[in-house]
Write a protein that holds these residues in place. Structure first.
Motif, PDB file in Angstrom:
ATOM      1  N   GLY A  86       0.783  -1.234   0.000  1.00  0.00           N
ATOM      2  CA  GLY A  86       0.000   0.000   0.000  1.00  0.00           C
ATOM      3  C   GLY A  86       0.810   1.277   0.000  1.00  0.00           C
ATOM      4  N   LYS A  87       2.101   1.191   0.237  1.00  0.00           N
ATOM      5  CA  LYS A  87       2.928   2.395   0.286  1.00  0.00           C
ATOM      6  C   LYS A  87       3.118   2.974  -1.120  1.00  0.00           C
ATOM      7  N   ILE A  88       3.107   4.306  -1.204  1.00  0.00           N
ATOM      8  CA  ILE A  88       3.354   4.986  -2.471  1.00  0.00           C
ATOM      9  C   ILE A  88       4.844   4.902  -2.785  1.00  0.00           C
ATOM     10  N   LYS A  89       5.160   4.484  -3.994  1.00  0.00           N
ATOM     11  CA  LYS A  89       6.560   4.342  -4.389  1.00  0.00           C
ATOM     12  C   LYS A  89       7.233   5.707  -4.545  1.00  0.00           C
ATOM     13  N   GLU A  90       8.518   5.746  -4.275  1.00  0.00           N
ATOM     14  CA  GLU A  90       9.301   6.960  -4.529  1.00  0.00           C
ATOM     15  C   GLU A  90       9.930   6.923  -5.910  1.00  0.00           C
ATOM     16  N   GLU A  91      10.199   5.722  -6.414  1.00  0.00           N
ATOM     17  CA  GLU A  91      10.707   5.553  -7.772  1.00  0.00           C
ATOM     18  C   GLU A  91       9.655   4.812  -8.588  1.00  0.00           C
ATOM     19  N   ILE A  92       9.200   5.450  -9.661  1.00  0.00           N
ATOM     20  CA  ILE A  92       8.189   4.857 -10.517  1.00  0.00           C
ATOM     21  C   ILE A  92       8.862   4.388 -11.796  1.00  0.00           C
ATOM     22  N   HIS A  93       8.865   3.092 -12.032  1.00  0.00           N
ATOM     23  CA  HIS A  93       9.471   2.539 -13.243  1.00  0.00           C
ATOM     24  C   HIS A  93       8.400   2.433 -14.325  1.00  0.00           C
ATOM     25  N   LEU A  94       8.496   3.276 -15.327  1.00  0.00           N
ATOM     26  CA  LEU A  94       7.516   3.298 -16.408  1.00  0.00           C
ATOM     27  C   LEU A  94       7.902   2.264 -17.462  1.00  0.00           C
ATOM     28  N   PRO A  95       7.031   1.314 -17.743  1.00  0.00           N
ATOM     29  CA  PRO A  95       7.360   0.280 -18.743  1.00  0.00           C
ATOM     30  C   PRO A  95       7.377   0.860 -20.151  1.00  0.00           C
ATOM     31  N   ALA A  96       8.100   0.228 -21.027  1.00  0.00           N
ATOM     32  CA  ALA A  96       8.232   0.706 -22.406  1.00  0.00           C
ATOM     33  C   ALA A  96       6.875   0.854 -23.083  1.00  0.00           C
ATOM     34  N   SER A  97       5.934   0.003 -22.728  1.00  0.00           N
ATOM     35  CA  SER A  97       4.634  -0.012 -23.406  1.00  0.00           C
ATOM     36  C   SER A  97       3.857   1.291 -23.263  1.00  0.00           C
ATOM     37  N   ILE A  98       4.141   2.105 -22.251  1.00  0.00           N
ATOM     38  CA  ILE A  98       3.400   3.352 -22.079  1.00  0.00           C
ATOM     39  C   ILE A  98       4.256   4.586 -22.357  1.00  0.00           C
ATOM     40  N   CYS A  99       5.529   4.382 -22.693  1.00  0.00           N
ATOM     41  CA  CYS A  99       6.452   5.502 -22.874  1.00  0.00           C
ATOM     42  C   CYS A  99       6.619   5.889 -24.338  1.00  0.00           C
ATOM     43  N   LYS A 100       6.968   7.132 -24.567  1.00  0.00           N
ATOM     44  CA  LYS A 100       7.238   7.627 -25.912  1.00  0.00           C
ATOM     45  C   LYS A 100       8.416   6.866 -26.521  1.00  0.00           C
ATOM     46  N   LEU A 101       8.266   6.490 -27.783  1.00  0.00           N
ATOM     47  CA  LEU A 101       9.288   5.736 -28.513  1.00  0.00           C
ATOM     48  C   LEU A 101       9.616   4.391 -27.859  1.00  0.00           C
ATOM     49  N   LEU A 102       8.710   3.936 -26.983  1.00  0.00           N
ATOM     50  CA  LEU A 102       8.864   2.641 -26.299  1.00  0.00           C
ATOM     51  C   LEU A 102      10.173   2.557 -25.507  1.00  0.00           C
ATOM     52  N   LYS A 103      10.569   3.688 -24.905  1.00  0.00           N
ATOM     53  CA  LYS A 103      11.779   3.730 -24.094  1.00  0.00           C
ATOM     54  C   LYS A 103      11.404   3.767 -22.613  1.00  0.00           C
ATOM     55  N   PRO A 104      11.619   2.673 -21.870  1.00  0.00           N
ATOM     56  CA  PRO A 104      11.270   2.670 -20.445  1.00  0.00           C
ATOM     57  C   PRO A 104      12.149   3.654 -19.684  1.00  0.00           C
ATOM     58  N   ARG A 105      11.638   4.196 -18.608  1.00  0.00           N
ATOM     59  CA  ARG A 105      12.416   5.137 -17.810  1.00  0.00           C
ATOM     60  C   ARG A 105      11.879   5.179 -16.392  1.00  0.00           C
ATOM     61  N   THR A 106      12.548   5.929 -15.561  1.00  0.00           N
ATOM     62  CA  THR A 106      12.175   6.061 -14.154  1.00  0.00           C
ATOM     63  C   THR A 106      11.868   7.514 -13.828  1.00  0.00           C
ATOM     64  N   VAL A 107      10.804   7.737 -13.070  1.00  0.00           N
ATOM     65  CA  VAL A 107      10.517   9.067 -12.537  1.00  0.00           C
ATOM     66  C   VAL A 107      10.446   8.940 -11.017  1.00  0.00           C
ATOM     67  N   TRP A 108      10.613  10.065 -10.340  1.00  0.00           N
ATOM     68  CA  TRP A 108      10.689  10.044  -8.882  1.00  0.00           C
ATOM     69  C   TRP A 108       9.526  10.805  -8.261  1.00  0.00           C
ATOM     70  N   LEU A 109       8.923  10.202  -7.249  1.00  0.00           N
ATOM     71  CA  LEU A 109       7.821  10.827  -6.521  1.00  0.00           C
ATOM     72  C   LEU A 109       8.246  11.034  -5.074  1.00  0.00           C
TER      73      LEU A 109
END
Length: 221
Positions: free
Chosen positions: A57-80
């Motif tokens: 249930g804890k909100i993540k501080e590092e969000i790993h975005l899968p390639a399937s939802i990213c521009k040019l199908l490039k996975p990346r990480t964003v920080w919360l």
């Protein structure tokens, strides 16, 4: 690239406050907060609950975005890690539970279905995407998917806040500009935005005349 304005921290705070007076305020505030964490509007629309929350249930501080939802199908990480953003995300989770949108009835993921879309429309449905053509520098036209409904909703939010030149892209530009103004290396910002080259990131820095005046102490009159 979008000509969207970058917002100062004071303007971002005003937008979030103004959202509280609008219908579907929790969802709008969450969309704005996620966009200012460097997510593109289509990424926000496609984000799943399991991308945001741990099973406990804890909100993540590092969000790993899968390639399937990213521009040019490039996975990346964003920080919360921003406290205000995390509080707004929790408010949205609580709102979903009250509305029973994508709930599982189990304890994991705060009672939400992990595979469910994280953000919902005012009608309690996931945002839909539409195919659109994009002409590349080579002249080749390729189809991509965009969430025009969420993009338009965010433009309306900014317009009601007296920021007609702002859009969903303002989140990424604001993060970039405010980071650079505060001395964060452009290479670090490029990594946050998912840019292959810092030269691309430089184009995201928008320094308005008023901000230059404040920074330099120049009297323009």
């Amino acid at each position: 690239m979008s000509r969207a304005d970058a917002l100062t921290p004071a303007q971002i705070h005003r937008v979030l406050k103004t959202c509280q007076l609008m219908q579907h305020s929790e969802g709008k505030r969450c969309a704005v907060a996620l966009s200012h964490a460097a997510l593109r509007v289509t990424e926000v629309a496609l984000l799943k609950t399991e991308h945001i929350l741990f099973a406990n249930g804890k909100i993540k501080e590092e969000i790993h975005l899968p390639a399937s939802i990213c521009k040019l199908l490039k996975p990346r990480t964003v920080w919360l890690t921003n406290k205000t953003s995390r509080a707004i995300i929790q408010e949205w989770v609580d709102h979903r539970l009250v509305k029973k949108w994508g709930v599982s009835g189990r304890a994991e993921f705060q009672g939400l279905i992990p595979e469910s879309r994280f953000l919902y429309t005012v009608r309690g449905a996931p945002y839909s995407l539409q195919p659109k053509p994009r002409k590349l520098d080579s002249g080749v036209v390729r189809e991509y998917w965009a969430c025009d409904s969420l993009e338009q909703a965010m433009r309306e939010i900014y317009k009601k806040c007296g920021l007609p030149s702002a859009s969903s892209h303002s989140g990424r530009k604001s993060l970039c500009t405010n980071a650079v103004v505060n001395g964060v290396p452009i290479e670090t910002v490029a990594r946050i935005l998912g840019h292959a080259s810092p030269e691309t990131t430089i184009d995201y820095v928008v320094i308005q005349p008023k901000r230059i005046e404040q920074m330099c102490g120049i009297d323009w009159f």
